[in-house]
Write a protein that holds these residues in place. Structure first.
Motif, PDB file in Angstrom:
ATOM      1  N   ASN A  42      23.924   8.639 -10.500  1.00 23.77           N
ATOM      2  CA  ASN A  42      24.400   8.102 -11.782  1.00 23.77           C
ATOM      3  C   ASN A  42      23.568   8.582 -12.967  1.00 23.77           C
ATOM      4  OD1 ASN A  42      26.401   6.549 -10.476  1.00 23.77           O
ATOM      5  ND2 ASN A  42      24.913   4.935 -10.056  1.00 23.77           N
ATOM      6  N   GLY A  43      22.585   9.446 -12.692  1.00 25.22           N
ATOM      7  CA  GLY A  43      21.725   9.958 -13.762  1.00 25.22           C
ATOM      8  C   GLY A  43      20.609   9.010 -14.158  1.00 25.22           C
ATOM      9  N   GLU A  44      20.379   7.949 -13.370  1.00 21.77           N
ATOM     10  CA  GLU A  44      19.319   6.991 -13.663  1.00 21.77           C
ATOM     11  C   GLU A  44      18.023   7.432 -12.985  1.00 21.77           C
ATOM     12  OE1 GLU A  44      21.498   2.717 -13.720  1.00 21.77           O
ATOM     13  OE2 GLU A  44      21.583   3.822 -11.822  1.00 21.77           O
ATOM     14  N   THR A  45      16.920   7.323 -13.711  1.00 20.89           N
ATOM     15  CA  THR A  45      15.621   7.608 -13.108  1.00 20.89           C
ATOM     16  C   THR A  45      15.172   6.384 -12.328  1.00 20.89           C
ATOM     17  OG1 THR A  45      14.509   6.873 -15.142  1.00 20.89           O
ATOM     18  CG2 THR A  45      14.914   9.250 -14.882  1.00 20.89           C
ATOM     19  N   TYR A  46      14.422   6.618 -11.245  1.00 19.03           N
ATOM     20  CA  TYR A  46      13.923   5.495 -10.469  1.00 19.03           C
ATOM     21  C   TYR A  46      12.560   5.836  -9.890  1.00 19.03           C
ATOM     22  CZ  TYR A  46      15.664   7.971  -6.285  1.00 19.03           C
ATOM     23  OH  TYR A  46      15.905   8.886  -5.288  1.00 19.03           O
ATOM     24  N   GLY A  47      11.752   4.775  -9.741  1.00 16.29           N
ATOM     25  CA  GLY A  47      10.422   4.935  -9.182  1.00 16.29           C
ATOM     26  C   GLY A  47       9.497   3.839  -9.657  1.00 16.29           C
ATOM     27  N   SER A  48       8.218   4.042  -9.409  1.00 15.60           N
ATOM     28  CA  SER A  48       7.198   3.090  -9.817  1.00 15.60           C
ATOM     29  C   SER A  48       6.908   3.244 -11.302  1.00 15.60           C
ATOM     30  CB  SER A  48       5.913   3.345  -9.030  1.00 15.60           C
ATOM     31  OG  SER A  48       4.852   2.611  -9.583  1.00 15.60           O
ATOM     32  N   SER A  49       6.573   2.146 -11.922  1.00 14.88           N
ATOM     33  CA  SER A  49       6.196   2.179 -13.332  1.00 14.88           C
ATOM     34  C   SER A  49       4.676   2.146 -13.507  1.00 14.88           C
ATOM     35  CB  SER A  49       6.817   0.993 -14.054  1.00 14.88           C
ATOM     36  OG  SER A  49       6.323  -0.212 -13.505  1.00 14.88           O
ATOM     37  N   ALA A  50       3.947   2.264 -12.411  1.00 14.23           N
ATOM     38  CA  ALA A  50       2.495   2.109 -12.449  1.00 14.23           C
ATOM     39  C   ALA A  50       1.804   3.100 -13.387  1.00 14.23           C
ATOM     40  CB  ALA A  50       1.914   2.229 -11.044  1.00 14.23           C
ATOM     41  N   ASN A  51       2.325   4.295 -13.529  1.00  9.45           N
ATOM     42  CA  ASN A  51       1.671   5.290 -14.382  1.00  9.45           C
ATOM     43  C   ASN A  51       2.276   5.379 -15.781  1.00  9.45           C
ATOM     44  OD1 ASN A  51      -0.247   6.041 -12.499  1.00  9.45           O
ATOM     45  ND2 ASN A  51       1.107   7.527 -11.538  1.00  9.45           N
ATOM     46  N   PRO A  80       0.802  -1.224   0.000  1.00  6.13           N
ATOM     47  CA  PRO A  80       0.000   0.000   0.000  1.00  6.13           C
ATOM     48  C   PRO A  80       0.835   1.275   0.000  1.00  6.13           C
ATOM     49  CG  PRO A  80      -0.795  -1.536   1.670  1.00  6.13           C
ATOM     50  CD  PRO A  80       0.473  -2.108   1.115  1.00  6.13           C
ATOM     51  N   GLU A  81       1.954   1.274   0.723  1.00  2.00           N
ATOM     52  CA  GLU A  81       2.792   2.475   0.788  1.00  2.00           C
ATOM     53  C   GLU A  81       3.387   2.812  -0.582  1.00  2.00           C
ATOM     54  OE1 GLU A  81       7.091   3.605   2.627  1.00  2.00           O
ATOM     55  OE2 GLU A  81       5.754   2.449   3.907  1.00  2.00           O
ATOM     56  N   MET A  82       3.912   1.798  -1.277  1.00  2.00           N
ATOM     57  CA  MET A  82       4.500   2.038  -2.592  1.00  2.00           C
ATOM     58  C   MET A  82       3.426   2.361  -3.622  1.00  2.00           C
ATOM     59  SD  MET A  82       7.624  -0.673  -2.769  1.00  2.00           S
ATOM     60  CE  MET A  82       8.466   0.070  -4.154  1.00  2.00           C
ATOM     61  N   THR A  83       2.254   1.741  -3.482  1.00  2.00           N
ATOM     62  CA  THR A  83       1.171   2.021  -4.417  1.00  2.00           C
ATOM     63  C   THR A  83       0.708   3.464  -4.281  1.00  2.00           C
ATOM     64  OG1 THR A  83       0.477  -0.276  -4.330  1.00  2.00           O
ATOM     65  CG2 THR A  83      -1.125   1.306  -5.166  1.00  2.00           C
ATOM     66  N   LYS A  84       0.621   3.979  -3.033  1.00  2.00           N
ATOM     67  CA  LYS A  84       0.214   5.362  -2.820  1.00  2.00           C
ATOM     68  C   LYS A  84       1.186   6.311  -3.526  1.00  2.00           C
ATOM     69  CE  LYS A  84       0.299   6.817   1.404  1.00  2.00           C
ATOM     70  NZ  LYS A  84       0.044   7.205   2.789  1.00  2.00           N
ATOM     71  N   VAL A  85       2.475   6.034  -3.435  1.00  2.00           N
ATOM     72  CA  VAL A  85       3.479   6.850  -4.116  1.00  2.00           C
ATOM     73  C   VAL A  85       3.315   6.707  -5.618  1.00  2.00           C
ATOM     74  CG1 VAL A  85       5.949   7.127  -4.531  1.00  2.00           C
ATOM     75  CG2 VAL A  85       5.122   6.754  -2.217  1.00  2.00           C
ATOM     76  N   ALA A  86       3.056   5.497  -6.096  1.00  2.00           N
ATOM     77  CA  ALA A  86       2.939   5.249  -7.529  1.00  2.00           C
ATOM     78  C   ALA A  86       1.793   6.045  -8.148  1.00  2.00           C
ATOM     79  CB  ALA A  86       2.728   3.759  -7.789  1.00  2.00           C
ATOM     80  N   ILE A  87       0.711   6.167  -7.434  1.00  2.00           N
ATOM     81  CA  ILE A  87      -0.456   6.846  -7.971  1.00  2.00           C
ATOM     82  C   ILE A  87      -0.168   8.333  -8.204  1.00  2.00           C
ATOM     83  CG2 ILE A  87      -2.823   7.570  -7.404  1.00  2.00           C
ATOM     84  CD1 ILE A  87      -3.106   4.797  -6.037  1.00  2.00           C
ATOM     85  N   THR A  88       0.656   8.927  -7.366  1.00  2.00           N
ATOM     86  CA  THR A  88       0.932  10.357  -7.509  1.00  2.00           C
ATOM     87  C   THR A  88       2.173  10.647  -8.346  1.00  2.00           C
ATOM     88  OG1 THR A  88       2.249  10.375  -5.472  1.00  2.00           O
ATOM     89  CG2 THR A  88      -0.115  10.860  -5.276  1.00  2.00           C
TER      90      THR A  88
END
Length: 145
Positions: A58-67, A39-47
């Protein structure tokens, strides 16, 4: 007639790959170890929008791929929950969607390879889970076939 027998699996595989290309996080069948099961990661993913990913040293993007609406929009490091429950990121290049066949013949070859692995009892491929720096290994993640 032989040609039509080969067309059906190729078309089915191509359709499956096309439908799956918008999904960057991979949900295992035995364990739900993706961002969607936390739930915590999903909440971040939605926004989090694809153009708002964080960037590491290193110039790499990171995060959820949900959107992300396509594989190209996925971050370089895709959020996952590892086999031992540790939150982290897998490299985009380790995603099952990174391996797209370039022809129907290659799709059939890949499909045959995976079927052979299944017959041998291989359930999937294990990749490293990293911290947001993209280099520190914090867990593993199994991509199931």
């Amino acid at each position: 007639m032989k040609k039509s027998n080969k067309i059906i699996p190729v078309v089915s595989l191509a359709l499956g790959l096309s439908l799956g290309s918008g999904i960057c996080a991979y949900a295992g069948l035995e364990k739900q170890n993706t961002v969607y099961s936390d739930p915590e990661m999903t909440k971040v993913a939605i926004t989090e929008a694809p153009d708002e990913y964080k960037v590491n040293a290193n110039g790499e993007t990171y995060g959820s791929s949900a959107n992300a609406v396509s594989f190209e929009e996925c971050p370089d490091l895709i959020a996952v929950i590892g086999n031992n429950g540790v939150k982290g990121y897998m490299h985009k290049s380790d995603s099952p969607l990174a391996e797209q066949p370039s022809s129907p013949e290659e799709a059939l070859r890949l499909q045959a390879e995976r079927e052979k692995l299944k017959e041998q009892g291989v359930k999937g491929r294990t990749v490293n889970v990293y911290a947001s720096d993209g280099t520190t290994v914090v867990d593993t993640f199994t991509i199931q076939y």
